[in-house]
Design a protein around this motif. Structure first.
Motif, PDB file in Angstrom:
ATOM      1  N   PRO A 116       0.819  -1.226   0.000  1.00  0.00           N
ATOM      2  CA  PRO A 116       0.000   0.000   0.000  1.00  0.00           C
ATOM      3  C   PRO A 116       0.842   1.261   0.000  1.00  0.00           C
ATOM      4  O   PRO A 116       0.546   2.212  -0.726  1.00  0.00           O
ATOM      5  N   MET A 117       1.901   1.279   0.807  1.00  0.00           N
ATOM      6  CA  MET A 117       2.755   2.457   0.844  1.00  0.00           C
ATOM      7  C   MET A 117       3.580   2.583  -0.434  1.00  0.00           C
ATOM      8  O   MET A 117       3.867   3.699  -0.884  1.00  0.00           O
ATOM      9  N   LEU A 118       3.945   1.464  -1.043  1.00  0.00           N
ATOM     10  CA  LEU A 118       4.672   1.512  -2.313  1.00  0.00           C
ATOM     11  C   LEU A 118       3.838   2.209  -3.383  1.00  0.00           C
ATOM     12  O   LEU A 118       4.353   3.026  -4.156  1.00  0.00           O
ATOM     13  N   ILE A 119       2.550   1.889  -3.415  1.00  0.00           N
ATOM     14  CA  ILE A 119       1.662   2.531  -4.392  1.00  0.00           C
ATOM     15  C   ILE A 119       1.559   4.027  -4.114  1.00  0.00           C
ATOM     16  O   ILE A 119       1.619   4.851  -5.035  1.00  0.00           O
ATOM     17  N   SER A 120       1.427   4.382  -2.853  1.00  0.00           N
ATOM     18  CA  SER A 120       1.320   5.803  -2.492  1.00  0.00           C
ATOM     19  C   SER A 120       2.583   6.563  -2.863  1.00  0.00           C
ATOM     20  O   SER A 120       2.515   7.669  -3.409  1.00  0.00           O
ATOM     21  N   VAL A 121       3.736   5.971  -2.580  1.00  0.00           N
ATOM     22  CA  VAL A 121       5.001   6.631  -2.904  1.00  0.00           C
ATOM     23  C   VAL A 121       5.152   6.775  -4.410  1.00  0.00           C
ATOM     24  O   VAL A 121       5.602   7.817  -4.909  1.00  0.00           O
ATOM     25  N   PHE A 122       4.767   5.747  -5.166  1.00  0.00           N
ATOM     26  CA  PHE A 122       4.863   5.829  -6.626  1.00  0.00           C
ATOM     27  C   PHE A 122       4.014   6.973  -7.161  1.00  0.00           C
ATOM     28  O   PHE A 122       4.466   7.746  -8.018  1.00  0.00           O
ATOM     29  N   VAL A 123       2.779   7.100  -6.650  1.00  0.00           N
ATOM     30  CA  VAL A 123       1.899   8.181  -7.112  1.00  0.00           C
ATOM     31  C   VAL A 123       2.501   9.547  -6.782  1.00  0.00           C
ATOM     32  O   VAL A 123       2.527  10.452  -7.616  1.00  0.00           O
ATOM     33  N   LEU A 124       3.006   9.698  -5.558  1.00  0.00           N
ATOM     34  CA  LEU A 124       3.586  10.974  -5.145  1.00  0.00           C
ATOM     35  C   LEU A 124       4.811  11.322  -5.981  1.00  0.00           C
ATOM     36  O   LEU A 124       4.981  12.470  -6.413  1.00  0.00           O
ATOM     37  N   VAL A 125       5.676  10.338  -6.213  1.00  0.00           N
ATOM     38  CA  VAL A 125       6.893  10.580  -6.988  1.00  0.00           C
ATOM     39  C   VAL A 125       6.551  10.882  -8.439  1.00  0.00           C
ATOM     40  O   VAL A 125       7.134  11.789  -9.048  1.00  0.00           O
ATOM     41  N   PHE A 126       5.602  10.150  -9.007  1.00  0.00           N
ATOM     42  CA  PHE A 126       5.197  10.393 -10.392  1.00  0.00           C
ATOM     43  C   PHE A 126       4.639  11.801 -10.549  1.00  0.00           C
ATOM     44  O   PHE A 126       5.016  12.534 -11.477  1.00  0.00           O
ATOM     45  N   ALA A 127       3.736  12.197  -9.645  1.00  0.00           N
ATOM     46  CA  ALA A 127       3.140  13.535  -9.723  1.00  0.00           C
ATOM     47  C   ALA A 127       4.198  14.613  -9.564  1.00  0.00           C
ATOM     48  O   ALA A 127       4.176  15.633 -10.267  1.00  0.00           O
ATOM     49  N   ALA A 128       5.133  14.401  -8.641  1.00  0.00           N
ATOM     50  CA  ALA A 128       6.199  15.393  -8.440  1.00  0.00           C
ATOM     51  C   ALA A 128       7.119  15.467  -9.649  1.00  0.00           C
ATOM     52  O   ALA A 128       7.624  16.533  -9.999  1.00  0.00           O
ATOM     53  N   THR A 129       7.317  14.336 -10.303  1.00  0.00           N
ATOM     54  CA  THR A 129       8.218  14.289 -11.455  1.00  0.00           C
ATOM     55  C   THR A 129       7.666  15.074 -12.635  1.00  0.00           C
ATOM     56  O   THR A 129       8.390  15.854 -13.269  1.00  0.00           O
ATOM     57  N   ILE A 130       6.393  14.871 -12.953  1.00  0.00           N
ATOM     58  CA  ILE A 130       5.861  15.508 -14.150  1.00  0.00           C
ATOM     59  C   ILE A 130       5.631  17.009 -13.969  1.00  0.00           C
ATOM     60  O   ILE A 130       5.464  17.727 -14.960  1.00  0.00           O
ATOM     61  N   ARG A 131       5.630  17.493 -12.721  1.00  0.00           N
ATOM     62  CA  ARG A 131       5.424  18.927 -12.530  1.00  0.00           C
ATOM     63  C   ARG A 131       6.695  19.663 -12.126  1.00  0.00           C
ATOM     64  O   ARG A 131       6.681  20.891 -11.970  1.00  0.00           O
ATOM     65  N   ASP A 132       7.811  18.947 -11.941  1.00  0.00           N
ATOM     66  CA  ASP A 132       9.050  19.577 -11.499  1.00  0.00           C
ATOM     67  C   ASP A 132       9.654  20.429 -12.622  1.00  0.00           C
ATOM     68  O   ASP A 132       9.679  20.027 -13.794  1.00  0.00           O
ATOM     69  N   ILE A 133      10.143  21.594 -12.234  1.00  0.00           N
ATOM     70  CA  ILE A 133      10.794  22.501 -13.192  1.00  0.00           C
ATOM     71  C   ILE A 133      12.215  22.827 -12.752  1.00  0.00           C
ATOM     72  O   ILE A 133      13.163  22.689 -13.532  1.00  0.00           O
TER      73      ILE A 133
END
Length: 276
Positions: A200-217
């Protein structure tokens, strides 16, 4: 249990007030900016919503017809998946060392894990760019997706490690000991016992990292070559050139991609019996 009867309590006035304040905060901090972003993407001039004939879909068509758009989507999705999957492995191993390991300097490592958040993203990008340009072995990687993956894995190290660390601390060590008694090595134990329990935490971390990745500048703006422009960098390019309406279109798309991924992760979580 039979001698106890629970009845619904009456909510005091401050509970209703707290709920109103929470909903108001969510509306002002999340819904209002997102709504403004959507409306701005359909206006002829961003921010001027009450002009005569103010609405148009031209900016969406301009973005879709821009040859950089689909390349940016592919780069962003590939980068998010790569950082998410590679980052999960690295974060989980570091978290396991901090929770289960007895290595010397674990306390120092625990402090150093927070360093990426103590360093501004632009400074981190400058440092990585300097290494890429001055170290002969690393210079061959410049222009590929590898430097972006490394930079963002480092950038999201604190949240990934700390969340997985808290999840691992709730897993009983006796389960790992039982696997070792059965003859399983570290990798088998980690893959077949530890990772499923913290899924469950792996899924949460993946979502957070993915979202942070696509919006990082700030982290990737200096090390991304023209052929490796993400959606966030394309949005930045539009904003710098004064095309705020097209930048708003990209912002809406980034938010939609993040929401779709979150919905998928919730669906997977329910199938795995994680809960709602």
């Amino acid at each position: 249990g039979r001698g106890v009867r629970l009845s619904a309590g009456v909510r005091p006035w401050w509970a209703w007030l707290a709920s109103i304040l929470l909903f108001a905060y969510v509306g002002v901090s999340i819904l209002l900016p997102f709504g403004t972003l959507i409306l701005g993407s359909f206006t002829k001039l961003f921010g001027f919503f009450f002009l005569a004939d103010a609405w148009t879909a031209k900016h969406w068509l301009d973005v879709f017809n821009d040859e950089r758009f689909f390349v940016s989507i592919m780069v962003s999705v590939s980068l998010g998946v790569a950082v998410g999957l590679a980052g999960l492995s690295i974060y989980a191993l570091i978290a396991w060392v901090l929770v289960r390991g007895s290595v010397w300097g674990a306390g120092i490592i625990s402090v150093l894990v927070w360093m990426p958040w103590a360093i501004p993203g632009l400074v981190l990008g400058v440092t990585l760019l300097s290494l890429l340009l001055n170290v002969p072995v690393l210079s061959a990687l410049y222009g590929t997706i590898v430097p972006l993956v490394l930079a963002l894995i480092i950038k999201e190290l604190p949240i990934g490690v700390q969340l997985l660390r808290s999840s691992l601390s709730q897993v009983s060590v006796e389960l790992e000991e039982a696997a070792k008694i059965a003859g399983a090595g570290f990798l088998v134990t980690f893959r077949r016992v530890v990772l499923p329990l913290i899924s469950p935490m792996l899924i949460s971390v993946f979502v957070l990292v993915f979202a942070a990745t696509i919006r990082d500048i700030s982290t990737v703006v200096l090390i991304a070559t023209p052929g490796m422009r993400t959606l966030s960098l394309l949005m930045f390019d539009f904003a710098v050139s004064g095309r705020f309406e097209s930048a708003a279109v990209i912002g809406v798309l980034i938010a939609v991609i993040s929401l779709i991924l979150t919905a998928i992760s919730f669906r997977l979580g329910r199938r795995m019996g994680i809960g709602h």
